[in-house]
Design an enzyme around this catalytic site. Structure first.
Site, PDB file in Angstrom:
ATOM      1  N   THR A   1      11.197   4.328   6.570  1.00  0.00           N
ATOM      2  CA  THR A   1      10.007   4.561   7.392  1.00  0.00           C
ATOM      3  C   THR A   1       9.385   3.232   7.785  1.00  0.00           C
ATOM      4  O   THR A   1       8.288   3.221   8.341  1.00  0.00           O
ATOM      5  CB  THR A   1       8.938   5.358   6.607  1.00  0.00           C
ATOM      6  OG1 THR A   1       8.620   4.608   5.420  1.00  0.00           O
ATOM      7  CG2 THR A   1       9.407   6.745   6.248  1.00  0.00           C
TER       8      THR A   1
ATOM      9  N   ASP B   1       9.611  -6.574  -4.912  1.00  0.00           N
ATOM     10  CA  ASP B   1       8.644  -7.177  -4.001  1.00  0.00           C
ATOM     11  C   ASP B   1       8.436  -8.624  -4.434  1.00  0.00           C
ATOM     12  O   ASP B   1       7.786  -8.890  -5.450  1.00  0.00           O
ATOM     13  CB  ASP B   1       7.311  -6.409  -4.040  1.00  0.00           C
ATOM     14  CG  ASP B   1       6.385  -6.813  -2.893  1.00  0.00           C
ATOM     15  OD1 ASP B   1       6.325  -8.031  -2.573  1.00  0.00           O
ATOM     16  OD2 ASP B   1       5.724  -5.928  -2.316  1.00  0.00           O
TER      17      ASP B   1
ATOM     18  N   HIS C   1       9.558   8.276  14.749  1.00  0.00           N
ATOM     19  CA  HIS C   1       8.488   7.379  14.290  1.00  0.00           C
ATOM     20  C   HIS C   1       7.172   8.143  14.080  1.00  0.00           C
ATOM     21  O   HIS C   1       6.130   7.770  14.627  1.00  0.00           O
ATOM     22  CB  HIS C   1       8.294   6.228  15.311  1.00  0.00           C
ATOM     23  CG  HIS C   1       7.666   5.019  14.684  1.00  0.00           C
ATOM     24  ND1 HIS C   1       8.022   3.735  15.000  1.00  0.00           N
ATOM     25  CD2 HIS C   1       6.680   4.899  13.748  1.00  0.00           C
ATOM     26  CE1 HIS C   1       7.295   2.877  14.305  1.00  0.00           C
ATOM     27  NE2 HIS C   1       6.478   3.578  13.530  1.00  0.00           N
ATOM     28  N   ILE C   2       7.262   9.187  13.277  1.00  0.00           N
ATOM     29  CA  ILE C   2       6.054   9.981  13.013  1.00  0.00           C
ATOM     30  C   ILE C   2       5.722  10.060  11.527  1.00  0.00           C
ATOM     31  O   ILE C   2       4.846  10.831  11.141  1.00  0.00           O
ATOM     32  CB  ILE C   2       6.131  11.433  13.570  1.00  0.00           C
ATOM     33  CG1 ILE C   2       7.455  12.077  13.259  1.00  0.00           C
ATOM     34  CG2 ILE C   2       5.836  11.497  15.045  1.00  0.00           C
ATOM     35  CD1 ILE C   2       7.648  12.468  11.872  1.00  0.00           C
ATOM     36  N   ALA C   3       6.390   9.263  10.698  1.00  0.00           N
ATOM     37  CA  ALA C   3       6.118   9.362   9.260  1.00  0.00           C
ATOM     38  C   ALA C   3       4.626   9.188   8.971  1.00  0.00           C
ATOM     39  O   ALA C   3       4.049   9.874   8.132  1.00  0.00           O
ATOM     40  CB  ALA C   3       6.938   8.338   8.487  1.00  0.00           C
ATOM     41  N   GLY C   4       3.998   8.278   9.698  1.00  0.00           N
ATOM     42  CA  GLY C   4       2.588   8.004   9.428  1.00  0.00           C
ATOM     43  C   GLY C   4       1.638   8.844  10.261  1.00  0.00           C
ATOM     44  O   GLY C   4       0.420   8.659  10.200  1.00  0.00           O
TER      45      GLY C   4
ATOM     46  N   ASP D   1      13.119   7.233  10.255  1.00  0.00           N
ATOM     47  CA  ASP D   1      11.968   7.511  11.129  1.00  0.00           C
ATOM     48  C   ASP D   1      11.801   6.403  12.158  1.00  0.00           C
ATOM     49  O   ASP D   1      11.044   6.549  13.109  1.00  0.00           O
ATOM     50  CB  ASP D   1      10.698   7.606  10.269  1.00  0.00           C
ATOM     51  CG  ASP D   1       9.481   8.003  11.096  1.00  0.00           C
ATOM     52  OD1 ASP D   1       9.565   9.026  11.809  1.00  0.00           O
ATOM     53  OD2 ASP D   1       8.458   7.282  11.045  1.00  0.00           O
TER      54      ASP D   1
ATOM     55  N   GLY E   1       0.805  -1.221   0.000  1.00  0.00           N
ATOM     56  CA  GLY E   1       0.000   0.000   0.000  1.00  0.00           C
ATOM     57  C   GLY E   1       0.838   1.271   0.000  1.00  0.00           C
ATOM     58  O   GLY E   1       0.622   2.172  -0.833  1.00  0.00           O
TER      59      GLY E   1
ATOM     60  N   GLU F   1      13.632   2.137  20.176  1.00  0.00           N
ATOM     61  CA  GLU F   1      12.872   3.397  20.203  1.00  0.00           C
ATOM     62  C   GLU F   1      12.338   3.617  21.616  1.00  0.00           C
ATOM     63  O   GLU F   1      11.728   2.700  22.170  1.00  0.00           O
ATOM     64  CB  GLU F   1      11.708   3.342  19.213  1.00  0.00           C
ATOM     65  CG  GLU F   1      12.167   3.193  17.769  1.00  0.00           C
ATOM     66  CD  GLU F   1      11.015   3.128  16.765  1.00  0.00           C
ATOM     67  OE1 GLU F   1       9.855   3.333  17.165  1.00  0.00           O
ATOM     68  OE2 GLU F   1      11.290   2.856  15.587  1.00  0.00           O
TER      69      GLU F   1
HETATM   70  P1  NAD Z   1       1.829  -3.728   2.991  1.00  0.00           P
HETATM   71  O1  NAD Z   1       1.587  -4.979   3.727  1.00  0.00           O
HETATM   72  O2  NAD Z   1       0.734  -3.132   2.161  1.00  0.00           O
HETATM   73  O3  NAD Z   1       3.089  -3.923   2.005  1.00  0.00           O
HETATM   74  C1  NAD Z   1       4.270  -4.544   2.407  1.00  0.00           C
HETATM   75  C2  NAD Z   1       4.871  -5.176   1.174  1.00  0.00           C
HETATM   76  O4  NAD Z   1       6.182  -5.654   1.499  1.00  0.00           O
HETATM   77  C3  NAD Z   1       4.075  -6.390   0.652  1.00  0.00           C
HETATM   78  O5  NAD Z   1       3.689  -6.165  -0.689  1.00  0.00           O
HETATM   79  C4  NAD Z   1       5.055  -7.544   0.774  1.00  0.00           C
HETATM   80  O6  NAD Z   1       4.929  -8.483  -0.287  1.00  0.00           O
HETATM   81  C5  NAD Z   1       6.389  -6.833   0.719  1.00  0.00           C
HETATM   82  N1  NAD Z   1       7.509  -7.580   1.262  1.00  0.00           N
HETATM   83  C6  NAD Z   1       7.532  -8.457   2.307  1.00  0.00           C
HETATM   84  N2  NAD Z   1       8.776  -8.940   2.476  1.00  0.00           N
HETATM   85  C7  NAD Z   1       9.557  -8.355   1.545  1.00  0.00           C
HETATM   86  C8  NAD Z   1      10.935  -8.445   1.221  1.00  0.00           C
HETATM   87  N3  NAD Z   1      11.765  -9.232   1.899  1.00  0.00           N
HETATM   88  N4  NAD Z   1      11.396  -7.674   0.212  1.00  0.00           N
HETATM   89  C9  NAD Z   1      10.578  -6.847  -0.490  1.00  0.00           C
HETATM   90  N5  NAD Z   1       9.249  -6.760  -0.249  1.00  0.00           N
HETATM   91  C10 NAD Z   1       8.755  -7.473   0.771  1.00  0.00           C
HETATM   92  O7  NAD Z   1       2.360  -2.679   4.067  1.00  0.00           O
HETATM   93  P2  NAD Z   1       2.369  -1.085   3.944  1.00  0.00           P
HETATM   94  O8  NAD Z   1       1.053  -0.553   4.388  1.00  0.00           O
HETATM   95  O9  NAD Z   1       2.912  -0.691   2.633  1.00  0.00           O
HETATM   96  O10 NAD Z   1       3.421  -0.739   5.102  1.00  0.00           O
HETATM   97  C11 NAD Z   1       4.776  -1.150   5.030  1.00  0.00           C
HETATM   98  C12 NAD Z   1       5.421  -1.029   6.399  1.00  0.00           C
HETATM   99  O11 NAD Z   1       5.549   0.358   6.730  1.00  0.00           O
HETATM  100  C13 NAD Z   1       4.570  -1.606   7.549  1.00  0.00           C
HETATM  101  O12 NAD Z   1       4.817  -2.974   7.739  1.00  0.00           O
HETATM  102  C14 NAD Z   1       5.002  -0.797   8.732  1.00  0.00           C
HETATM  103  O13 NAD Z   1       6.029  -1.499   9.431  1.00  0.00           O
HETATM  104  C15 NAD Z   1       5.604   0.488   8.142  1.00  0.00           C
HETATM  105  N6  NAD Z   1       4.872   1.713   8.519  1.00  0.00           N
HETATM  106  C16 NAD Z   1       5.531   2.685   9.202  1.00  0.00           C
HETATM  107  C17 NAD Z   1       4.875   3.858   9.545  1.00  0.00           C
HETATM  108  C18 NAD Z   1       5.609   4.963  10.252  1.00  0.00           C
HETATM  109  O14 NAD Z   1       4.968   5.821  10.857  1.00  0.00           O
HETATM  110  N7  NAD Z   1       6.909   5.021  10.192  1.00  0.00           N
HETATM  111  C19 NAD Z   1       3.522   4.033   9.225  1.00  0.00           C
HETATM  112  C20 NAD Z   1       2.879   3.016   8.514  1.00  0.00           C
HETATM  113  C21 NAD Z   1       3.557   1.862   8.166  1.00  0.00           C
END
Ligand code: NAD
Length: 316
Positions: free
Chosen positions: A232, A171, A282-285, A258, A151, A263
């Site tokens: 992030t 991916d 950790h505020i990116a989101g 981030d 996403g 943490e």
């Molecule tokens: P998502 O589940 O939609 O997408 C994650 C993708 O990573 C999937 O398509 C998966 O197939 C792929 N993946 C898994 N293992 C992999 C690998 N070894 N190499 C390459 N791709 C791989 O998740 P998302 O909504 O895109 O979020 C991603 C991550 O971002 C979350 O898991 C979360 O940890 C992090 N996040 C951080 C913040 C923040 O505030 N910093 C906010 C939201 C999400």
């Protein structure tokens, strides 16, 4: 029914929940583990962000728990398997903070590529470092490499394409002929190629055993000279010591982090103060808008889950 909220949630949405449920909201509860364990003793639902550890100890202290709302998307702080075993629903806010993260990535990339925004103190003091700052880079035309194309990776790609970037992604869950590549104009590439060709690398993968330490010294050494890294996703995926070394040696152009292995960062940590190293807590989101969206979505999901549970128990 009782809902415990142990981390920051939008106040207006908490009030909406109070109309239907007995709600206890304390954004500092996460930092008082003993109080947290007591508070969940009669909880039907628990709402957390990323810091509350929903582990065996907490689950054992919460015998009536039916749902865990996660104000975000990463589930690495929740023992999902143990919740499933107990029939406890785990409810993430999928998609609701993606735009905040995607904008953070693009803003960091632009700041780091241009390199001109760290001169305020010098300029205010009368210095005029125009020559030193004259070789900043434009974002348009640069290659963005996304590790993880779920996403958030996809939304980041759509912003980057509008800026004129060429976008590559790695991916392993997506086949090379998956329609998403044609639909987004993003090019699927192996990880090593992405790392060695991108001007900006951004990580969007969950923290799991298979991704822990993925962006290690070896991959950092393969980055293009002057390339920048944005993380992030989760701490523990990037080798922090190797990254700091590459920055100090001037081998890469910059980094925005981030998320961190520990943490908050422990005192005496190894991060130096460098103009091309951006650190955020950790505020990116987390923005005013995303907090509202995430809170609203989780309030709705928890409400639906508790209503279904109560209807099921009425039928028994
Ligand atoms: P998502 O589940 O939609 O997408 C994650 C993708 O990573 C999937 O398509 C998966 O197939 C792929 N993946 C898994 N293992 C992999 C690998 N070894 N190499 C390459 N791709 C791989 O998740 P998302 O909504 O895109 O979020 C991603 C991550 O971002 C979350 O898991 C979360 O940890 C992090 N996040 C951080 C913040 C923040 O505030 N910093 C906010 C939201 C999400």
């Amino acid at each position: 029914m009782k809902i415990i909220i142990s981390e920051l949630m939008d106040a207006a949405v908490v009030d909406q929940l109070r109309d239907r449920f007995d709600v206890s909201y304390d954004a500092g509860l996460v930092d008082r583990p003993d109080d947290l364990l007591k508070a969940v003793a009669n909880a039907d639902a628990l709402i957390v962000r990323n810091r509350t550890q929903v582990n065996a100890r907490l689950l054992a202290a919460a015998p009536q728990l039916k749902a865990v709302g996660r104000l975000g998307v990463g589930l690495d702080n929740i023992d999902v398997a143990a919740c499933e075993q107990r029939g406890i629903q785990v409810l993430p806010a999928t998609g609701a903070n993606a735009l905040a993260v995607a904008e953070y990535v693009i803003a960091s990339a632009m700041l780091l590529l241009r390199g001109a925004y760290f001169a305020s103190a010098d300029v205010a003091s009368g210095a005029w470092p125009r020559n030193q700052l004259s070789d900043g880079r434009e974002t348009s035309g640069k290659a963005l490499g996304l590790v993880g194309f779920g996403g958030i990776g996809q939304l980041t790609a759509s912003l980057a394409v509008k800026l004129g970037m060429t976008v590559y992604a790695y991916d392993p869950a997506l086949a090379d002929d998956a329609p998403i590549w044609r639909d987004t104009g993003v090019h699927p590439v192996p990880l090593n190629r992405l790392v060695s060709e991108a001007d900006v690398i951004s990580l969007h993968i969950p923290l799991m055993d298979s991704t822990k330490g993925l962006f290690d010294a070896n991959l950092i050494a393969q980055m293009r000279p002057g390339a920048v890294l944005v993380n992030t996703s989760r701490g523990g995926i990037v080798d922090e010591a190797a990254l700091v070394q590459a920055l100090q040696q001037g081998r890469i152009g910059g980094a925005a982090l981030d998320v961190f292995e520990n943490e908050p960062l422990p005192a005496g940590n190894a991060f130096p103060s460098l103009p091309n190293l951006l650190l955020t807590p950790h505020i990116a989101g987390l923005t005013a808008e995303s907090n509202q969206r995430v809170s609203q979505l989780i309030a709705q999901r928890v409400t639906d889950s508790l209503s279904a549970a109560s209807a099921a128990s009425a039928r028994e």
